[in-house]
Design a protein around this motif. Structure first.
Motif, PDB file in Angstrom:
ATOM      1  N   THR A   1       0.842  -1.190   0.000  1.00  0.00           N
ATOM      2  CA  THR A   1       0.000   0.000   0.000  1.00  0.00           C
ATOM      3  C   THR A   1       0.883   1.248   0.000  1.00  0.00           C
ATOM      4  OG1 THR A   1      -0.091   0.094   2.412  1.00  0.00           O
ATOM      5  CG2 THR A   1      -1.814  -1.178   1.300  1.00  0.00           C
ATOM      6  N   ALA A   2       0.306   2.351  -0.462  1.00  0.00           N
ATOM      7  CA  ALA A   2       1.073   3.590  -0.587  1.00  0.00           C
ATOM      8  C   ALA A   2       1.607   4.063   0.759  1.00  0.00           C
ATOM      9  CB  ALA A   2       0.190   4.676  -1.207  1.00  0.00           C
ATOM     10  N   ARG A   3       0.809   3.930   1.813  1.00  0.00           N
ATOM     11  CA  ARG A   3       1.238   4.458   3.102  1.00  0.00           C
ATOM     12  C   ARG A   3       2.415   3.678   3.671  1.00  0.00           C
ATOM     13  NH1 ARG A   3      -3.388   3.119   7.582  1.00  0.00           N
ATOM     14  NH2 ARG A   3      -3.441   0.868   7.379  1.00  0.00           N
ATOM     15  N   ARG A   4       2.431   2.361   3.490  1.00  0.00           N
ATOM     16  CA  ARG A   4       3.554   1.577   4.011  1.00  0.00           C
ATOM     17  C   ARG A   4       4.782   1.710   3.114  1.00  0.00           C
ATOM     18  NH1 ARG A   4      -1.032  -2.153   5.218  1.00  0.00           N
ATOM     19  NH2 ARG A   4      -1.521  -1.672   7.381  1.00  0.00           N
ATOM     20  N   HIS A   5       4.532   1.875   1.809  1.00  0.00           N
ATOM     21  CA  HIS A   5       5.656   2.110   0.903  1.00  0.00           C
ATOM     22  C   HIS A   5       6.356   3.422   1.251  1.00  0.00           C
ATOM     23  CE1 HIS A   5       7.944   1.411  -2.770  1.00  0.00           C
ATOM     24  NE2 HIS A   5       7.771   2.696  -3.078  1.00  0.00           N
ATOM     25  N   ALA A   6       5.576   4.401   1.731  1.00  0.00           N
ATOM     26  CA  ALA A   6       6.157   5.692   2.120  1.00  0.00           C
ATOM     27  C   ALA A   6       7.134   5.520   3.278  1.00  0.00           C
ATOM     28  CB  ALA A   6       5.049   6.674   2.510  1.00  0.00           C
ATOM     29  N   VAL A   7       6.819   4.645   4.226  1.00  0.00           N
ATOM     30  CA  VAL A   7       7.744   4.378   5.329  1.00  0.00           C
ATOM     31  C   VAL A   7       9.035   3.781   4.792  1.00  0.00           C
ATOM     32  CG1 VAL A   7       8.130   3.059   7.450  1.00  0.00           C
ATOM     33  CG2 VAL A   7       5.868   4.015   6.978  1.00  0.00           C
TER      34      VAL A   7
END
Length: 265
Positions: A86-92
């Motif tokens: 997901t985009a939010r975990r990829h951001a981490v």
């Protein structure tokens, strides 16, 4: 303590059975399932039969006890892989890769190999690159060491002794006793390192990503050419990786809006 699911529908009961079996450290009987979930034994047998027919449960070899089935294991791996893309975990992942200046990857264990589900590269490709879709053995990767170290002692030893260990480099640990000692140290340390054990000239480390209940979900790791970072210098990656792993763990209970605020800090 039993969990009463008698007021729920068949699907709820089936999920309760899968959750119960998956949470046990050993195979269980139909009577165990019925007792712990407060189900009539005939109902438990019927639901177990349906789950077994679909490969979601299976009998432990040579017994009438049940463990999770291969279909469920594959589905779990795909589900975890999808969740970490997901985009939010990829951001981490992007943030921690930028902080340490090296490629970072998220790996899970599926069918007794490490499968990589996401990665971020911040430097020109050098040495080993764990890209999504790639896989590697448990015994010579940091993610694999973490997974094995968190197993109960008997299960860990059984797994290690079942491996057909291939010597990938002159540093691959091929002696089961030596590997078990490394896994015990890994369990105590809470993170893992590899010293050119899979690919010559590449070192790496990984930390666990845990669910809120402490269950291992995946691992966050880094792989880097030894010409740029020595095995001993991997220690400096531990803290930023640990911090990112905590943030990834917290996303399991967070909404997208809550999470985006933290990533932007």
């Amino acid at each position: 303590m039993s969990s009463n699911v008698n007021q729920d529908g068949p699907l709820d009961r089936a999920f309760a059975i899968l959750e119960f079996v998956a949470s046990q450290q050993k195979a269980v009987t139909a009577a165990d399932i019925a007792k712990n979930l407060d189900l009539p034994l005939p109902t438990a047998h019927r639901l177990i039969g349906n789950l077994e027919a679909r490969g979601l449960l299976q009998r432990a070899a040579g017994t009438k006890r049940y463990v999770v089935g291969n279909t469920l294991v594959v589905l779990a791996g795909k589900t975890i892989g999808s969740a970490f893309r997901t985009a939010r975990r990829h951001a981490v992942l992007q943030n921690v890769a930028a902080e340490i200046g090296e490629q970072c990857e998220i790996g899970i264990v599926r069918n007794n190999v490490v499968a990589y589900v996401d990665s971020v590269r911040v430097t020109a490709p050098q040495g080993l690159q764990f890209d999504p879709g790639g896989s590697a053995p448990l015994y010579c990767t940091s993610t694999g060491k973490i997974y094995m170290s968190m197993l109960p002692a008997k299960a860990r030893e059984k797994l290690v002794r079942s491996f057909r260990i291939e010597k990938h480099t002159d540093r691959t640990i091929t002696d089961p006793e030596a590997l078990l000692r490394v896994l015990e140290k890994t369990r105590s340390a809470g993170w893992a390192r590899t010293n050119e054990e899979f690919v010559k000239g590449v070192v790496g480390c990984a930390v666990p990503i845990l669910a809120p209940d402490g269950t291992l979900i995946a691992c966050l790791g880094v792989s880097v050419p030894v010409a740029r970072v020595s095995y001993e210098e991997l220690q400096r990656f531990r803290e930023p990786l640990m911090n990112a792993a905590v943030l990834l763990s917290e996303t399991i209970l967070q909404s997208d809006s809550d999470f985006s605020e933290e990533v932007d800090r």
